[in-house]
Design a protein around this motif. Sequence first.
Motif, PDB file in Angstrom:
ATOM      1  N   PHE A  91      -8.394  -0.637   0.078  1.00 16.01           N
ATOM      2  CA  PHE A  91      -7.793   0.121   1.073  1.00 16.01           C
ATOM      3  C   PHE A  91      -7.086  -0.061   2.169  1.00 16.01           C
ATOM      4  CE2 PHE A  91      -7.597   3.551   4.374  1.00 16.01           C
ATOM      5  CZ  PHE A  91      -7.236   4.428   3.739  1.00 16.01           C
ATOM      6  N   ASP A  92      -7.490  -1.385   2.534  1.00  9.27           N
ATOM      7  CA  ASP A  92      -6.835  -2.014   3.927  1.00  9.27           C
ATOM      8  C   ASP A  92      -5.532  -2.895   3.244  1.00  9.27           C
ATOM      9  OD1 ASP A  92      -8.725  -1.335   5.540  1.00  9.27           O
ATOM     10  OD2 ASP A  92      -9.748  -3.223   5.704  1.00  9.27           O
ATOM     11  N   THR A  93      -5.827  -3.553   1.966  1.00  9.64           N
ATOM     12  CA  THR A  93      -4.751  -4.216   1.550  1.00  9.64           C
ATOM     13  C   THR A  93      -3.561  -3.226   1.307  1.00  9.64           C
ATOM     14  OG1 THR A  93      -6.215  -5.885   0.575  1.00  9.64           O
ATOM     15  CG2 THR A  93      -4.135  -5.866  -0.643  1.00  9.64           C
ATOM     16  N   TYR A  94      -3.849  -2.109   0.644  1.00  8.61           N
ATOM     17  CA  TYR A  94      -2.697  -1.551   0.053  1.00  8.61           C
ATOM     18  C   TYR A  94      -2.141  -0.600   1.339  1.00  8.61           C
ATOM     19  CZ  TYR A  94      -3.312  -3.460  -4.515  1.00  8.61           C
ATOM     20  OH  TYR A  94      -3.324  -4.129  -5.589  1.00  8.61           O
ATOM     21  N   SER A  95      -2.967  -0.137   2.131  1.00  4.08           N
ATOM     22  CA  SER A  95      -2.552   0.381   3.476  1.00  4.08           C
ATOM     23  C   SER A  95      -1.401  -0.316   4.151  1.00  4.08           C
ATOM     24  CB  SER A  95      -3.556   0.832   4.242  1.00  4.08           C
ATOM     25  OG  SER A  95      -4.488   1.824   3.767  1.00  4.08           O
TER      26      SER A  95
END
Length: 273
Positions: free
Chosen positions: A128-132
């Motif tokens: 989630f952090d990566t693609y956000s």
Amino acid sequence: MSSNLLGDEIEDILRSAFESADGELLIVDPSADVIESLVELGPAFEGDLPPLKLLADERLLKDVMDDFLVASSAADLVENGDLEIRSLAGDADNSLLVTGERVVAVVTAGDRVAGLTTEDEQFVETAFDTYSQRFEAADEYNLRTPAISRVRETMAASIGEGPRADFDTVLSSLETARGDGEGLDEVTITLLVAAKNDVLLYDISKWGEDVGIASKATFSRTKTRLEELGLIDTEKVPIDVGRPRLRLKLGDERLVGTDAAELASVAQSMIAS
């Protein structure tokens, strides 16, 4: 590992993702089918639609959004604040649906589709952090097509309820409305509906330019092409000052009297012949 999602349609996977999302839903590197299903399901979803963030290959976006049916529905979601679209820089490893609670890899096999799911906290948090971050860093996709709700509302107000109803009926009879020069794109459809209802070329082209469908010049060129093919005709209407204006008429007996539900298929067969 949570239960995987299985279904015959991509809509099944997306609906489950909508229902389970507690916050943003990232749609990463989707296929054309996923994008088309997303913009079809989004307006019809009966629950609370999560904020949708679409991160997709720009070439794929351009191809998919060349279909007026898809692009105008996507524009509705964008205008309503339900959807953001950005261009994916580089490739993702999989087509993903990512929320703060789980990651779903969308896999198709023949006519079946599966959502391979994990709720592993550490993995989900990292994904989630990566693609956000990738979404926030990506360029916004410029969707030039007007929202279908605005098209309908302004057509009814400017051209009339009858033409607007015929326009909706023609669109609902089509699987695609692509501007590839061969099929029935949005300008061709609009002119055929206008001709069915004896609308002035000036009025329909001015409305079309104002709402953002196409320029007056594009309407004029398409009108000339349809005249050459025999699909529409025009008659001069005198005005008090200036050159007479042109009233659009259906130009072939196969179209005259055809109801709106069959107008597209008859016109398409004439264009192809």
